[in-house]
Design a protein around this motif. Structure first.
Motif, PDB file in Angstrom:
ATOM      1  N   LEU A  64       3.020  -1.037   9.996  1.00 16.18           N
ATOM      2  CA  LEU A  64       1.918  -0.440   9.242  1.00 16.18           C
ATOM      3  C   LEU A  64       1.371  -1.387   8.184  1.00 16.18           C
ATOM      4  CD1 LEU A  64       3.183   3.220   8.786  1.00 16.18           C
ATOM      5  CD2 LEU A  64       1.381   2.400  10.304  1.00 16.18           C
ATOM      6  N   GLN A  65       2.258  -2.175   7.576  1.00 13.51           N
ATOM      7  CA  GLN A  65       1.802  -3.122   6.561  1.00 13.51           C
ATOM      8  C   GLN A  65       0.906  -4.188   7.185  1.00 13.51           C
ATOM      9  OE1 GLN A  65       4.876  -5.157   4.424  1.00 13.51           O
ATOM     10  NE2 GLN A  65       3.478  -5.900   2.864  1.00 13.51           N
ATOM     11  N   PHE A  66       1.269  -4.664   8.367  1.00 13.77           N
ATOM     12  CA  PHE A  66       0.430  -5.648   9.051  1.00 13.77           C
ATOM     13  C   PHE A  66      -0.877  -5.036   9.540  1.00 13.77           C
ATOM     14  CE2 PHE A  66       4.497  -8.032   9.649  1.00 13.77           C
ATOM     15  CZ  PHE A  66       4.118  -9.110   8.875  1.00 13.77           C
ATOM     16  N   GLN A  67      -0.923  -3.719   9.679  1.00 18.87           N
ATOM     17  CA  GLN A  67      -2.154  -3.030  10.045  1.00 18.87           C
ATOM     18  C   GLN A  67      -3.032  -2.761   8.819  1.00 18.87           C
ATOM     19  OE1 GLN A  67      -3.129  -2.387  13.200  1.00 18.87           O
ATOM     20  NE2 GLN A  67      -1.287  -3.505  13.788  1.00 18.87           N
ATOM     21  N   GLY A  68      -2.544  -3.119   7.647  1.00 22.55           N
ATOM     22  CA  GLY A  68      -3.331  -2.979   6.430  1.00 22.55           C
ATOM     23  C   GLY A  68      -3.076  -1.702   5.649  1.00 22.55           C
ATOM     24  N   GLN A  69      -2.074  -0.943   6.013  1.00 18.95           N
ATOM     25  CA  GLN A  69      -1.742   0.288   5.292  1.00 18.95           C
ATOM     26  C   GLN A  69      -0.973  -0.070   4.018  1.00 18.95           C
ATOM     27  OE1 GLN A  69      -2.742   3.348   6.269  1.00 18.95           O
ATOM     28  NE2 GLN A  69      -3.777   2.373   8.001  1.00 18.95           N
ATOM     29  N   THR A  70      -1.553   0.226   2.872  1.00 16.20           N
ATOM     30  CA  THR A  70      -0.930  -0.161   1.609  1.00 16.20           C
ATOM     31  C   THR A  70       0.319   0.654   1.293  1.00 16.20           C
ATOM     32  OG1 THR A  70      -2.431   1.318   0.429  1.00 16.20           O
ATOM     33  CG2 THR A  70      -3.088  -0.989   0.621  1.00 16.20           C
ATOM     34  N   TRP A  71       0.407   1.869   1.791  1.00 18.00           N
ATOM     35  CA  TRP A  71       1.558   2.721   1.498  1.00 18.00           C
ATOM     36  C   TRP A  71       2.796   2.317   2.287  1.00 18.00           C
ATOM     37  CZ3 TRP A  71       3.503   5.415   5.618  1.00 18.00           C
ATOM     38  CH2 TRP A  71       2.659   5.588   6.721  1.00 18.00           C
TER      39      TRP A  71
END
Length: 122
Positions: A64-71
Motif C-alpha cells: 500500500l505504501q508503494f501504491q501511495g497510501q499514506t496510512w
C-alpha cells in the motif's frame, strides 16, 4: 544557496532515503522466517501463526505504501509496535536473549525508521 524550505530540501536525520523506504522488506522477511523457525524448532503453532499474520500485514502495508497510501506507514508502525511489546514480554518471561532480545533490537530499528519517516513526511 537557497533559503527554500520546500520538499526538495527536506533533511532526513539518522536514516538515508534508501533505508527509510526499504525498512519494511527486511523486517517482514525476518518476521516471517522467525515464525517458521519457531515452528520448526519448538513445533509452536502460535509462533507460526503470529509470524505469518504480522509478516503478511507488513507485506500488505509495504504494498500500500508503494501504491501511495499514506496510512500504510502508520499500519506498519502499529504492527511493529505490537511486535516490540510482544517480544519484550517474551524476553521478560524467558530471560533469554534469543530470539526475543534480538527481535526487539531489530524491530526497534525498523520502528525508529518508520517514526522518522512519519515525522519527516508531515
Amino acid at each position: 544557496m537557497s533559503a527554500d524550505t520546500g520538499s526538495k530540501n527536506k533533511i532526513y536525520i539518522g536514516f538515508n532515503n534508501e533505508f527509510r523506504y526499504n525498512c519494511h522488506p527486511w523486517l517482514r522477511h525476518i518476521v516471517l522466517i522467525s515464525g517458521i523457525i519457531g515452528y520448526i524448532k519448538a513445533t509452536s503453532k502460535v509462533s507460526l501463526l503470529s509470524g505469518s499474520i504480522s509478516g503478511l500485514l507488513l507485506i500488505f502495508a509495504a504494498y500500500l505504501q508503494f501504491q501511495g497510501q499514506t496510512w500504510a506507514l502508520i499500519l506498519a508502525g502499529f504492527v511493529t509496535a505490537v511486535l516490540v511489546v510482544f517480544f519484550t514480554l517474551r524476553l521478560a518471561k524467558t530471560r533469554k536473549f534469543m530470539p526475543g532480545g534480538l527481535m526487539i533490537v531489530l524491530v526497534m530499528l525498523a520502528l525508529a525508521a518508520m517514526v522518522n519517516q512519519i515525522v519527516v513526511s508531515r
